[in-house]
Structures are given as structure tokens and as C-alpha cells.
Write a protein that holds these residues in place. Structure first.
Motif, PDB file in Angstrom:
ATOM      1  N   GLY A   9      16.372   8.179  -4.532  1.00  0.00           N
ATOM      2  CA  GLY A   9      17.640   8.264  -3.837  1.00  0.00           C
ATOM      3  C   GLY A   9      17.926   9.654  -3.302  1.00  0.00           C
ATOM      4  O   GLY A   9      17.068  10.303  -2.692  1.00  0.00           O
ATOM      5  N   LEU A  10      19.128  10.178  -3.578  1.00  0.00           N
ATOM      6  CA  LEU A  10      19.526  11.488  -3.078  1.00  0.00           C
ATOM      7  C   LEU A  10      18.776  12.625  -3.761  1.00  0.00           C
ATOM      8  O   LEU A  10      18.842  13.773  -3.316  1.00  0.00           O
ATOM      9  CB  LEU A  10      21.042  11.681  -3.262  1.00  0.00           C
ATOM     10  CG  LEU A  10      21.932  10.723  -2.454  1.00  0.00           C
ATOM     11  CD1 LEU A  10      23.395  10.974  -2.785  1.00  0.00           C
ATOM     12  CD2 LEU A  10      21.682  10.866  -0.959  1.00  0.00           C
ATOM     13  N   ASN A  11      18.055  12.325  -4.846  1.00  0.00           N
ATOM     14  CA  ASN A  11      17.287  13.351  -5.544  1.00  0.00           C
ATOM     15  C   ASN A  11      15.926  13.601  -4.895  1.00  0.00           C
ATOM     16  O   ASN A  11      15.180  14.469  -5.349  1.00  0.00           O
ATOM     17  CB  ASN A  11      17.074  12.961  -7.007  1.00  0.00           C
ATOM     18  CG  ASN A  11      18.374  12.986  -7.792  1.00  0.00           C
ATOM     19  OD1 ASN A  11      19.202  13.873  -7.597  1.00  0.00           O
ATOM     20  ND2 ASN A  11      18.570  12.021  -8.660  1.00  0.00           N
ATOM     21  N   PHE A  12      15.617  12.832  -3.853  1.00  0.00           N
ATOM     22  CA  PHE A  12      14.361  13.039  -3.144  1.00  0.00           C
ATOM     23  C   PHE A  12      14.597  13.922  -1.932  1.00  0.00           C
ATOM     24  O   PHE A  12      15.458  13.651  -1.089  1.00  0.00           O
ATOM     25  CB  PHE A  12      13.762  11.701  -2.693  1.00  0.00           C
ATOM     26  CG  PHE A  12      12.576  11.857  -1.778  1.00  0.00           C
ATOM     27  CD1 PHE A  12      11.401  12.415  -2.232  1.00  0.00           C
ATOM     28  CD2 PHE A  12      12.652  11.448  -0.446  1.00  0.00           C
ATOM     29  CE1 PHE A  12      10.309  12.577  -1.389  1.00  0.00           C
ATOM     30  CE2 PHE A  12      11.576  11.596   0.404  1.00  0.00           C
ATOM     31  CZ  PHE A  12      10.397  12.160  -0.069  1.00  0.00           C
ATOM     32  N   LEU A  13      13.824  15.007  -1.841  1.00  0.00           N
ATOM     33  CA  LEU A  13      13.914  15.926  -0.710  1.00  0.00           C
ATOM     34  C   LEU A  13      12.511  16.117  -0.153  1.00  0.00           C
ATOM     35  O   LEU A  13      11.613  16.571  -0.864  1.00  0.00           O
ATOM     36  CB  LEU A  13      14.502  17.269  -1.152  1.00  0.00           C
ATOM     37  CG  LEU A  13      14.647  18.356  -0.084  1.00  0.00           C
ATOM     38  CD1 LEU A  13      15.616  17.914   1.007  1.00  0.00           C
ATOM     39  CD2 LEU A  13      15.132  19.661  -0.715  1.00  0.00           C
ATOM     40  N   THR A  27       0.816  -1.207   0.000  1.00  0.00           N
ATOM     41  CA  THR A  27       0.000   0.000   0.000  1.00  0.00           C
ATOM     42  C   THR A  27       0.853   1.262   0.000  1.00  0.00           C
ATOM     43  O   THR A  27       0.515   2.256  -0.634  1.00  0.00           O
ATOM     44  CB  THR A  27      -0.934   0.014   1.220  1.00  0.00           C
ATOM     45  OG1 THR A  27      -1.736  -1.159   1.199  1.00  0.00           O
ATOM     46  CG2 THR A  27      -1.842   1.228   1.210  1.00  0.00           C
ATOM     47  N   PHE A  28       1.963   1.250   0.701  1.00  0.00           N
ATOM     48  CA  PHE A  28       2.812   2.426   0.821  1.00  0.00           C
ATOM     49  C   PHE A  28       4.118   2.208   0.064  1.00  0.00           C
ATOM     50  O   PHE A  28       4.856   1.273   0.347  1.00  0.00           O
ATOM     51  CB  PHE A  28       3.096   2.724   2.292  1.00  0.00           C
ATOM     52  CG  PHE A  28       1.857   3.088   3.072  1.00  0.00           C
ATOM     53  CD1 PHE A  28       1.422   4.397   3.121  1.00  0.00           C
ATOM     54  CD2 PHE A  28       1.128   2.115   3.722  1.00  0.00           C
ATOM     55  CE1 PHE A  28       0.271   4.734   3.829  1.00  0.00           C
ATOM     56  CE2 PHE A  28      -0.021   2.435   4.429  1.00  0.00           C
ATOM     57  CZ  PHE A  28      -0.450   3.752   4.475  1.00  0.00           C
ATOM     58  N   ILE A  29       4.389   3.082  -0.893  1.00  0.00           N
ATOM     59  CA  ILE A  29       5.574   2.954  -1.742  1.00  0.00           C
ATOM     60  C   ILE A  29       6.598   4.013  -1.337  1.00  0.00           C
ATOM     61  O   ILE A  29       6.302   5.214  -1.401  1.00  0.00           O
ATOM     62  CB  ILE A  29       5.215   3.119  -3.226  1.00  0.00           C
ATOM     63  CG1 ILE A  29       4.109   2.134  -3.615  1.00  0.00           C
ATOM     64  CG2 ILE A  29       6.444   2.928  -4.109  1.00  0.00           C
ATOM     65  CD1 ILE A  29       3.616   2.286  -5.036  1.00  0.00           C
ATOM     66  N   PRO A  30       7.796   3.623  -0.921  1.00  0.00           N
ATOM     67  CA  PRO A  30       8.803   4.596  -0.481  1.00  0.00           C
ATOM     68  C   PRO A  30       9.399   5.385  -1.649  1.00  0.00           C
ATOM     69  O   PRO A  30       9.770   4.810  -2.672  1.00  0.00           O
ATOM     70  CB  PRO A  30       9.862   3.721   0.195  1.00  0.00           C
ATOM     71  CG  PRO A  30       9.729   2.383  -0.468  1.00  0.00           C
ATOM     72  CD  PRO A  30       8.283   2.229  -0.792  1.00  0.00           C
ATOM     73  N   TYR A  31       9.480   6.697  -1.497  1.00  0.00           N
ATOM     74  CA  TYR A  31      10.043   7.537  -2.555  1.00  0.00           C
ATOM     75  C   TYR A  31      11.560   7.398  -2.659  1.00  0.00           C
ATOM     76  O   TYR A  31      12.125   7.441  -3.748  1.00  0.00           O
ATOM     77  CB  TYR A  31       9.700   9.010  -2.291  1.00  0.00           C
ATOM     78  CG  TYR A  31       8.302   9.405  -2.689  1.00  0.00           C
ATOM     79  CD1 TYR A  31       7.353   8.462  -3.070  1.00  0.00           C
ATOM     80  CD2 TYR A  31       7.915  10.744  -2.679  1.00  0.00           C
ATOM     81  CE1 TYR A  31       6.080   8.833  -3.435  1.00  0.00           C
ATOM     82  CE2 TYR A  31       6.629  11.121  -3.041  1.00  0.00           C
ATOM     83  CZ  TYR A  31       5.719  10.158  -3.415  1.00  0.00           C
ATOM     84  OH  TYR A  31       4.451  10.526  -3.784  1.00  0.00           O
ATOM     85  N   LYS A  32      12.230   7.286  -1.500  1.00  0.00           N
ATOM     86  CA  LYS A  32      13.693   7.274  -1.513  1.00  0.00           C
ATOM     87  C   LYS A  32      14.256   6.088  -2.285  1.00  0.00           C
ATOM     88  O   LYS A  32      15.340   6.165  -2.865  1.00  0.00           O
ATOM     89  CB  LYS A  32      14.240   7.285  -0.086  1.00  0.00           C
ATOM     90  CG  LYS A  32      14.176   8.656   0.568  1.00  0.00           C
ATOM     91  CD  LYS A  32      14.968   8.710   1.856  1.00  0.00           C
ATOM     92  CE  LYS A  32      14.972  10.121   2.413  1.00  0.00           C
ATOM     93  NZ  LYS A  32      15.756  10.218   3.678  1.00  0.00           N
TER      94      LYS A  32
END
Length: 342
Positions: free
Chosen positions: A42-46, A33-38
Motif C-alpha cells: 500500500g502506501l508503505n511502498f515507494l 508471473t508478475f506480482i504487484p508490490y502496491k
């Protein structure tokens, strides 16, 4: 967008399945159900909340004071609305899970549930509750005589209405709730009286509001006021550039386009915006976005669904198989470049 109540839908599936499955299954469904953005960016996620966009300095200011420079920016701020159809608060992974677990328990406690609003979200909500909890009295109140999205084919809207009736949902159509501000939402309170403009009164234990979604314009309101429509969306040209700004694009709910607000359309917008940024950097001509015939799939419990593709009605069994049983979670995982856990 697309499936506004998919979070609650998947969570009610989770709770009812959990009652007859091993505990390990709980972890699997959480991960699906929950998909992690990181994991994707990666390092492009803020992570942060944008409070200002300086179009002259080409800088985005976050609520923690951090400033981020950009050459191009895509605004996709979406909409805010009532829980559980929308989850707009900043939460930890576990806290978000707990909110939906707690809400399913509230539904379990109630005998009569009133769903206010018969758009796509309300239709999905009412059908899902009756599917998973067949002993509940579910009443749907809607100001129009037709249910679901107004842009759907009349035959699809009629199918949605028939599915609701088949599932035992009571429909009060052509009526508007007049005392919504006086009612406690999303809590089990015996004896709440819901009133309509047709002098109807319904006694409920639980009231769920599926109306009033608003475009999230806070991030750009101060800097792009002149480009905003009355509803807070941004006026865009055929390339999805915000009017007057070659390097600013708007996609999804916050783009002022005459079409339903759907995840499907947002994906099409994103492809055009991304292509145009590349084209602008390489000296190529920009691509245009054209609104087309409506494509929409409505999950009405795991055993029913209605919809249309490119303006053509789809068989109910096809929507059930393609959308309702899996909620297209596999598609989201694939688009994020990740593999869904088994």
C-alpha cells in the motif's frame, strides 16, 4: 536467486501453452508471473533507485532527490546479470512482458542455441529450451566438469548432468568461451562462431550468456565501503548487522555469507533481520543466523527437476511435482499476502 531463469521459464511455458489455448489464458499467466508490490504494501511502498545512504543522518537518498529517514534499514539489493536470466532494468509492467515475449520469438527463430555457463541458471535455461523446443540444437559450454551450483551434492550435480543429456543438450564441459565479448547476445544471427580455450568452435544462431552476475552495491558503495568484501557484498555479524552499524542489516545476495545465493536463504535472512529489529526495539536479545546444509530445487523444464533439501538428495519426481510444474509461484503469492488469479 533460487530459480534464476524462472521468468523466462514461466514465459516459455506461457508461449507454448498459448498456442493451444484460448486468448483469455494469456491474461491469467501474466497476472501469475508478475506480482504487484502496491497490493501488498500500500502506501508503505515507494518506488525509486537508491543512490546514497547517509548512515550518520540515517537517510536514504533516491535518484529523484527524495530523502527518506530511517531508524533501521535492511539492505537487500540483490545481483545484476545478463538478460533473460536477470531483468534489472526499470520497465513498465507491459514492457517487461513484451521483452520476454520477444525473446521467446528469438528462440523460435534459431536452430542452434549456445548457452554459456553451466551454473544453475545455465542448466535451467538449456533444459527449458530443449523441453519447449525439441527441434532446437542446444549446446551448453561450461568451464567446470560438473554442472549446477558447486555447493550441491555430487549426486545432485550428476543428476542435473544426466537430465541435460536425456533431453538432448550437447555438453562442452571443462571449456571456457574466449570470444564472448565479440558475440551478439540474445539475438538471432546466423553463423556466429563461438570459440573456446580448448580450440573448439561452435556455429550458433543464438548465444545466451548465463554468467557474470554481480552484487548490486551502488546504493551503499559510497557510505559503507569499509564494510564491503571484494565482491561488493557487505560483511555482517551473526545477527546480520553490517559490521559497525547496529541499525543496518544486509540480507540476500548482498550479505557476505558463505552459502549459495538463493531466494530460500534470503527468506531465512529476512526473518532474522526483522526479528532482530523488533528485539532491539523491545529490549530483547538478538537472534543469530547460522548457515546450514544447502537446500536447492532446480527446475529443468516442466517435466524434470533435481534438488536437495537440508543436504539430502530429493527424488526427481518430487522436485518435478513441487517446483518444475508450478515454479512455486503459489508460494510467492502467499508470502506477498495475495491470492494468485485463476
Amino acid at each position: 536467486m533460487g530459480c534464476p531463469s524462472c521468468l523466462l521459464t514461466s514465459w516459455m511455458h506461457f508461449i507454448t501453452t498459448l498456442q493451444r489455448c484460448v486468448p483469455q489464458f494469456k491474461l491469467v499467466l501474466r497476472k501469475q508471473t508478475f506480482i504487484p508490490y502496491k497490493e501488498t504494501f500500500g502506501l508503505n511502498f515507494l518506488q525509486g533507485r537508491v543512490i546514497q545512504i547517509d548512515t550518520e543522518m540515517q537517510t536514504v537518498v533516491l535518484d529523484n532527490g527524495k530523502q527518506v529517514r530511517y531508524s533501521h534499514i535492511i539492505l537487500c539489493t540483490g545481483t545484476s546479470g545478463q538478460f533473460p536470466g536477470k531483468h534489472n532494468s526499470v520497465d513498465t509492467y507491459q514492457s517487461a512482458i513484451q521483452k520476454y515475449e520477444d525473446f521467446v520469438k528469438v528462440i523460435q527463430e534459431a536452430n542452434t542455441v549456445v548457452v554459456v555457463g553451466g551454473g544453475t541458471t545455465g542448466v535451467e535455461m538449456a533444459a527449458e529450451i530443449r523441453t519447449e523446443f525439441t527441434n532446437k540444437n542446444v549446446i551448453l559450454i561450461h568451464p567446470r566438469e560438473e554442472v549446477a551450483d558447486p555447493d550441491l551434492l555430487p549426486s545432485v550435480k550428476e543428476q542435473a548432468k544426466q537430465v541435460l543429456l536425456e533431453k538432448g543438450v550437447e555438453l562442452l564441459l571443462g571449456q571456457k568461451v574466449t570470444n564472448l565479448d565479440e558475440l551478439e547476445l540474445n539475438v538471432c544471427r546466423k553463423g556466429m562462431v563461438v570459440k573456446t580455450n580448448k580450440n573448439e568452435q561452435v556455429t550458433a544462431d543464438l548465444v545466451i550468456c548465463c554468467t557474470g552476475n554481480k552484487i548490486n552495491s551502488e546504493a551503499y558503495r559510497s557510505s559503507l565501503t569499509a564494510c564491503m568484501a571484494e565482491n561488493g557484498a557487505l560483511k555482517v555479524n551473526k545477527h546480520l548487522q553490517v559490521e559497525g552499524f547496529d541499525s543496518v542489516y544486509a540480507v540476500g545476495d548482498c550479505a557476505d555469507l558463505d552459502e549459495p545465493k538463493l531466494a530460500y536463504h534470503a527468506g531465512l535472512h529476512a526473518a532474522v533481520a526483522a526479528t532482530n529489529i523488533i528485539n532491539s526495539l523491545t529490549g530483547k536479545s538478538l537472534t543469530s543466523y547460522r548457515t546450514g546444509n544447502v537446500t536447492m530445487l532446480i527446475a529443468m523444464g516442466k517435466d524434470a527437476g533435481v534438488g536437495q533439501f537440508n543436504g539430502y538428495i530429493l527424488p526427481r519426481f518430487l522436485v518435478t511435482k513441487g517446483k518444475s510444474q508450478s515454479l512455486l509461484l503459489w508460494k510467492s503469492w502467499r508470502e506477498m499476502g495475495q491470492k494468485a488469479p485463476n
